[in-house]
Structures are given as structure tokens and as C-alpha cells.
Design a protein around this motif. Structure first.
Motif, mmCIF file in Angstrom:
data_model
loop_
_atom_site.group_PDB
_atom_site.id
_atom_site.type_symbol
_atom_site.label_atom_id
_atom_site.label_comp_id
_atom_site.label_asym_id
_atom_site.label_seq_id
_atom_site.Cartn_x
_atom_site.Cartn_y
_atom_site.Cartn_z
ATOM 1 N N SER A 33 0.833 -1.204 0.000
ATOM 2 C CA SER A 33 0.000 0.000 0.000
ATOM 3 C C SER A 33 0.866 1.253 0.000
ATOM 4 C CB SER A 33 -0.920 0.017 1.219
ATOM 5 O OG SER A 33 -1.870 -1.001 1.127
ATOM 6 N N ASN A 34 1.942 1.231 0.769
ATOM 7 C CA ASN A 34 2.848 2.380 0.814
ATOM 8 C C ASN A 34 3.541 2.591 -0.527
ATOM 9 O OD1 ASN A 34 2.248 2.994 3.460
ATOM 10 N ND2 ASN A 34 3.962 1.840 4.297
ATOM 11 N N ASN A 37 1.042 4.240 -2.703
ATOM 12 C CA ASN A 37 0.857 5.626 -2.293
ATOM 13 C C ASN A 37 2.015 6.506 -2.763
ATOM 14 O OD1 ASN A 37 -0.583 7.701 -0.903
ATOM 15 N ND2 ASN A 37 0.953 7.575 0.718
#
Length: 66
Positions: A33-34, A37
């Protein structure tokens, strides 16, 4: 097939796929997810109108010192 779309940048890593990648690679879903992002932030920063940013920066600074 989904992984091909992600690699080609045609699809984002969503929460479900982040979990699956985490399980497959022995990492956490947060890692994936990072990464998504950071990629999103990078792509957006490339298209930001620098003039608009300058105007916003001046407004924020004026509010901070008001």
C-alpha cells in the motif's frame, strides 16, 4: 492477469491485492500500500501546476504567521 495490469501501470494496488502480495512475498500489506501511495504521490507531483503550488504556499505561509 491482474499483476500484468499493475506492472504496466494500468491498475493500482488495492487493499485486497496488497494483502495477497504480502502473503505471497512474506511482507505486510502496508508495504505494498505504501509503494502504491508513493507512486501516486510521484505521478501527481509531476502534473502539479507549479504556479498554483506557489500561490497555495504563499496563502499557507500567510495563515501560519497571522
Amino acid at each position: 492477469m491482474e499483476i500484468n495490469y499493475i506492472i504496466k501501470g494500468k491498475k493500482d494496488i488495492n487493499a485486497d491485492f496488497a494483502i495477497r502480495l504480502g502473503l505471497a512475498f512474506g511482507t505486510s500489506a502496508e508495504v505494498w500500500s505504501n509503494l502504491q501511495n508513493k507512486y501516486d504521490l510521484y505521478k501527481t507531483s509531476q502534473s502539479v501546476n507549479k504556479n498554483e503550488y506557489s500561490i497555495l504556499e504563499k496563502k499557507v505561509k500567510s495563515l501560519a504567521f497571522a
